[in-house]
Design a protein around this motif. Structure first.
Motif: not given
Length: 545
Positions: A276-278, A290-294, A371-375
């Motif tokens: 996942i890139g963003n 809103s578009d965010y980088k990881i 495994m962290n689902q956000r990072t």
């Protein structure tokens, strides 16, 4: 002029057909998207067939000498050949691109997609806090959600509960949330102006279920049919983004509903090395995106990486250490995740838990992974023990006369021991009992009708096997004078509650623990020294000194 008009009409029909195909399938305009390539292949085939058929029809009705514009000067066979060559070329690009992107020739790159850090279990997983254990699985949460929806007489005829039930942390509490959906196309038509009025929120520790009504309805959802369909809304805003197979429904700390929409990134060739890139965050009420980088995703967001994607990435890391062919043939040092997963709340994030076993398919784990689902941060803990399936079978064996089925277990730290915790459900899907199974000694099984009863039985089991000191070793010590002391009865068990002078904590001693029975000799004003475990309320005393 008529010929030109007819040709323009054909072009319009073709463009309209292409637009309808795009509007329905909404492929991304991106060379990394397989959908884009199939769109080009399908369009080429359809165009070739139509042009060839039109040429043949013209020649039949006008004679071989007839002439007209829009490629009709080319023989129908020539059109077919050109179309075939273009289609074949697109297929070749698709096939070669897939091969050059595969682990067969990129094993090292795939193996390094996920960085895995080996950690110590007792350092990372703190002594269990029973107020934050998510005791329900998704199926049980769905039963509670449906039951709650059935009681909402003002909405039940118009809406149903979606099957999303995303598990997230809200103010450090594990909850599952799921939006309502329109019950039918007719109900959508009559309610779409106001939108979806509520979502379901379930506390996974207490089983409290709430239908949260919104001041303004959800306008963008999976149950919309046209431009407000969340997938179509995202595609029109971001035509080149390749969104993940799943988008997640979440709420922020204020309870505002959002769609969390991961955007795929391909790191190897055309189609390989998916991560996942963003992330696009879409307000479900207003549609604002809103578009965010990881690295910049807000802390309240819990689910960015799909659990299945994280497990796939870990399997690449575990099986491709010595190349692709070793992972298929020799399988030296090859490890993979087990057949299931669960979620753990840790450090205000949601982590995917799964056991790690050898690819030979034995009945033991060599450790487990978080495994962290956000990072995507990944931690491996080397602890040998039973697989989850073995532990589930062991727990079911304790209640085989009742025929209960075990849910996929959670990982807990109980008295310093890595422990599987699972609910036992009847045929109707209702939770009836709970079980704890020691990971390293899966024949150590304790059950109970409540969590406290199960924990009490398990603690006694650990003491019987010489692990009674583990709990106090992980606790803290305090001393002082007793300010007040009160006997209480909890679920048929006698306890002593007391407070120390100058301290706010209420301390709890379970009198069924014979090592703590000396508390009955104390009275208000006496000095006492004790060990206790943090994180519980009231505070659980583990040792008197």
């Amino acid at each position: 002029m008529k010929k030109v008009t007819k040709n323009i009409s054909v072009v319009i029909v073709l463009l309209l057909a292409a637009f309808l195909y795009y509007y329905i399938t909404i492929p991304a305009f991106n060379i990394h998207s397989i959908g884009t390539w199939w769109f080009l292949i399908g369009g080429t085939v359809v165009l070739t067939v139509l042009l060839s058929a039109r040429k043949a029809w013209k020649e039949k009705h006008r004679g071989n000498g007839g002439k007209f514009v829009f490629l009709t000067d080319v023989k129908s066979t020539g059109i077919a050949k050109a179309g075939f060559l273009i289609t074949a070329l697109l297929f070749i690009i698709l096939a070669v691109g897939a091969f050059l992107s595969s682990p067969i020739i990129n094993a090292k790159k795939y193996q390094k997609l996920m960085a895995v850090e080996e950690r110590n279990f007792s350092d990372d997983i703190s002594q269990v806090d029973y107020n934050t254990i998510p005791i329900l699985d998704k199926d049980s949460a769905a039963l509670l959600g449906d039951r709650k929806m059935g009681s909402m007489v003002d909405m039940v005829s118009q809406f149903e509960v979606s099957n999303d039930y995303s598990q997230i942390n809200v103010n450090n509490k594990p909850v599952r949330v799921s939006p309502l959906v329109y019950a039918s196309p007719v109900k959508w038509f009559t309610n779409r102006k106001e939108g979806i009025p509520a979502y379901i929120k379930i506390d996974m520790a207490t089983q409290d279920t709430e239908c949260v009504k919104l001041s303004e309805g959800i306008k963008y959802s999976k149950s919309e049919y046209f431009n407000r369909n969340i997938y179509r809304h995202l595609r029109f805003r971001y035509p080149t983004y390749i969104f993940g197979e799943q988008i997640f429904f979440e709420i922020d700390d204020e309870g505002t509903p959002f769609w969390i929409c991961p955007v795929k990134k391909f790191n190897i060739g055309l189609f390989g090395g998916e991560t996942i890139g963003n992330v696009v965050l879409c307000n479900a009420v207003t549609g604002e995106c809103s578009d965010y980088k990881i690295k910049d995703v807000p802390q309240w967001v819990d689910k960015v990486f799909q659990a299945e994607l994280l497990m796939e990435l870990y399997d690449y890391s575990g099986t491709l250490k010595h190349g692709f062919f070793n992972s298929v043939l020799g399988q030296k040092d090859c490890l993979e995740t087990t057949s299931g997963y669960n979620y753990i709340a840790l450090e205000d994030d949601v982590w995917v838990y799964s056991g790690v076993t050898s690819v030979s398919g034995d009945q033991s784990n060599v450790g487990f992974v978080l495994m962290n689902q956000r990072t995507m941060e990944t931690r491996f803990y080397k602890i040998e023990g039973a697989t989850e399936k073995s532990a589930m079978s062991s727990a079911q064996g304790q209640v085989q006369n009742l025929g209960y089925q075990a849910t996929f277990p959670l990982l807990l730290n109980i008295s310093g021991e890595p422990t599987y915790f699972m609910a036992l459900k009847d045929d109707a899907g209702l939770v009836k009992m709970y079980a704890m199974v020691n990971i390293q000694k899966y024949q150590w099984v304790a059950t109970g009708d409540s969590i406290k009863e199960c924990e009490k039985s398990y603690s006694q089991l650990l003491k019987t096997n010489g692990i009674s000191g583990a709990a106090s070793a992980e606790g803290k010590s305090v001393s002082g004078k007793i300010a007040n002391l009160v006997p209480v009865n909890i679920e048929g068990t006698s306890h002593i509650y007391f407070v120390l002078e100058g301290k706010e904590e209420v301390f709890d001693i379970d009198l069924s623990n014979t090592e703590l029975i000396d508390i009955i000799k104390y009275k208000a004003g006496d000095a006492i020294r004790l060990s206790y475990l943090e994180g519980e309320n009231p505070v659980k005393v583990t040792e008197l000194k």
